[in-house]
Design an enzyme around this catalytic site. Structure first.
Site, PDB file in Angstrom:
ATOM      1  N   CYS A 397       0.838  -1.220   0.000  1.00 14.68           N
ATOM      2  CA  CYS A 397       0.000   0.000   0.000  1.00 14.68           C
ATOM      3  C   CYS A 397       0.869   1.264   0.000  1.00 14.68           C
ATOM      4  O   CYS A 397       0.457   2.293  -0.517  1.00 14.68           O
ATOM      5  CB  CYS A 397      -0.868   0.085   1.245  1.00 14.68           C
TER       6      CYS A 397
HETATM    7  N1  LIG Z   1      -3.544  -0.571  -0.992  1.00 18.11           N
HETATM    8  C1  LIG Z   1      -4.015  -0.589   0.237  1.00 18.11           C
HETATM    9  N2  LIG Z   1      -4.430  -1.706   0.788  1.00 18.11           N
HETATM   10  N3  LIG Z   1      -4.096   0.575   0.895  1.00 18.11           N
HETATM   11  C2  LIG Z   1      -4.527   0.701   2.240  1.00 18.11           C
HETATM   12  C3  LIG Z   1      -5.095   2.040   2.487  1.00 18.11           C
HETATM   13  C4  LIG Z   1      -5.516   2.254   3.911  1.00 18.11           C
HETATM   14  C5  LIG Z   1      -6.233   3.548   4.128  1.00 18.11           C
HETATM   15  N4  LIG Z   1      -6.433   3.798   5.521  1.00 18.11           N
HETATM   16  C6  LIG Z   1      -7.586   3.538   3.423  1.00 18.11           C
HETATM   17  O1  LIG Z   1      -8.534   3.106   4.010  1.00 18.11           O
HETATM   18  O2  LIG Z   1      -7.718   3.971   2.327  1.00 18.11           O
END
Ligand SMILES: NC(=[NH2+])NCCC[C@H](N)C(=O)O
Length: 409
Positions: A397
């Protein structure tokens, strides 16, 4: 001309990656807005920055070029006219298309140098930072207790999501929740105006001006002609049809594998439950598989620009078929244990960043999953994760690949 973006797999040797070092946006999160900001806790900024620097160093030590999102954005806004146009859009998308607050914010932001302005927009602008004589009735009556004129962007360090590199192009994403939608406006300006990318033939497979939602955490480039995508809380089936049509029309991609995952916060993107780590190896969170089954759809170009859809349920077989491999090794997060697997998945145990075939970067806290990866022959670089993990994202991420080497076979 070689495109400055080139990503034809999830696993080819990573050459260039885009990150964002967490900044003051993190300290503008407080308990009342946690949920809306899509985080479950507030990272302690100095340690989050140390951890992030360690992550960047781990990548640099492997010879990977690290670009920073906020720096690319500031470089893109070097020209005054471009900067002005960007600011108007950013203010409008922040709820201030015109009026006294718009004017005061604009004056405030333009009083800074461009890098400071970009950092400030990401950090958020509190009401007590600027002085306006005239306020609206809405401001006085409805929003008086709210501290921000411009919301912080605490998820900016998850650079995977506002955009995704596919082949020699990119998707610039219409993100699901308001909390993140403005992030991809920076990407649009980086691609259009940063000298590294501008007028260099980067194909935009899909821009951000759509109603249907898509996020990079769901977009996985499995090979130079197979693309996988999650049907998830963040990416809708309609957006997938749209991107499939565009890829089939203008690129080398002839297969899209859409995987239907649960729509919840712990598993918001496909890459929180499934990543590719080698030619024939993947990590997978056992809870998404019901006896090995999960609803999966294979999309191919059909007649007259239409898309053909086949429904399947055996993920392992689908992967063997589309990647043309006799066998696929699906490695379960937390070794499939009913407590360890969801615990480690919660802190992104399935969210590996592959930096070369069979070589990954993961969070140190997920030691059961990490040991299992090693047992399956994977080279694991662990990075620190006490504070970064509180934002609900892991190494995949936190990274947007810009260039990867093509795979040899
Ligand atoms: N590629 C990922 N899994 N990104 C996680 C993003 C987390 C972030 N807090 C959201 O909810 O957007």
């Amino acid at each position: 001309m070689q495109s400055p973006i080139h990503v034809t797999s999830e696993i080819g040797k990573l050459k260039t990656v885009m990150l964002h070092r967490p900044g003051h946006e993190i300290e503008n999160v407080y308990p009342d807005i946690l949920h809306r900001m899509l985080v479950d806790d507030i990272p302690y900024l100095p340690i989050a920055q140390e951890e992030h620097d360690y992550f960047a160093k781990t990548l640099k030590d492997q010879g990977i070029e690290v670009l920073y999102f906020a720096k690319l954005a500031a470089e893109a806004l070097a020209d005054d006219q471009v900067k002005n146009e960007f600011l108007e859009k950013m203010l409008a998308e922040s709820g201030h298309a015109a009026g006294a607050v718009h004017d005061a914010l604009k004056e405030y932001l333009l009083s800074m140098d461009t890098q400071a302005m970009v950092d400030k927009i990401i950090a958020g602008v509190r009401k007590d930072e600027i002085h306006t004589k005239f306020v609206s009735l809405a401001e006085m009556a409805e929003d008086a207790d709210y501290p921000f004129f411009m919301d912080p962007m605490p998820n900016a360090y998850f650079t995977r999501d506002p955009q995704a590199s596919i082949g020699d192009g990119i998707t610039i994403n219409h993100m699901t929740f308001k909390a993140r939608q403005r992030e991809s406006l920076f990407t649009e300006y980086i691609i259009k105006h940063n000298p590294r990318f501008a007028n260099k033939g980067v194909h935009v497979w899909r821009d951000r001006y759509h109603d249907t939602r898509i996020e990079g955490g769901d977009e996985l480039v499995l090979s130079d002609h197979v693309f996988a995508i999650g049907i998830s809380q963040r990416t809708s089936a309609d957006a997938i049809m749209d991107i499939a049509r565009n890829l089939f029309k203008d690129s080398n991609y002839d297969t899209v594998v859409a995987i239907h995952i649960p729509h919840n916060h712990a598993m918001m993107h496909l890459d929180t439950v499934f990543t590719m780590i080698n030619y024939d190896q993947f990590t997978v969170h056992p809870q998404i598989l019901d006896g090995g089954k999960i609803d999966t759809y294979i999309l191919h170009p059909g007649k007259d620009g239409e898309v053909e859809i086949q429904h399947r349920t055996d993920l392992q077989k689908v992967l063997e078929e589309v990647l043309d491999k006799p066998e696929i090794d699906l490695i379960p997060t937390g070794n499939g244990d009913p407590i360890v697997a969801p615990r480690e998945q919660w802190n992104d145990g399935s969210n590996t960043l592959t930096i070369a075939p069979g070589e990954v970067v993961t969070y140190d806290r997920n030691y059961v999953s990490n040991d299992l990866l090693r047992k399956h022959g994977i080279l694991v670089h662990e990075v620190r994760s006490s504070e970064l993990s509180r934002g609900r994202g892991g190494p995949r991420c936190m990274s947007c690949p810009i260039v990867r080497e093509d795979l040899k076979n």
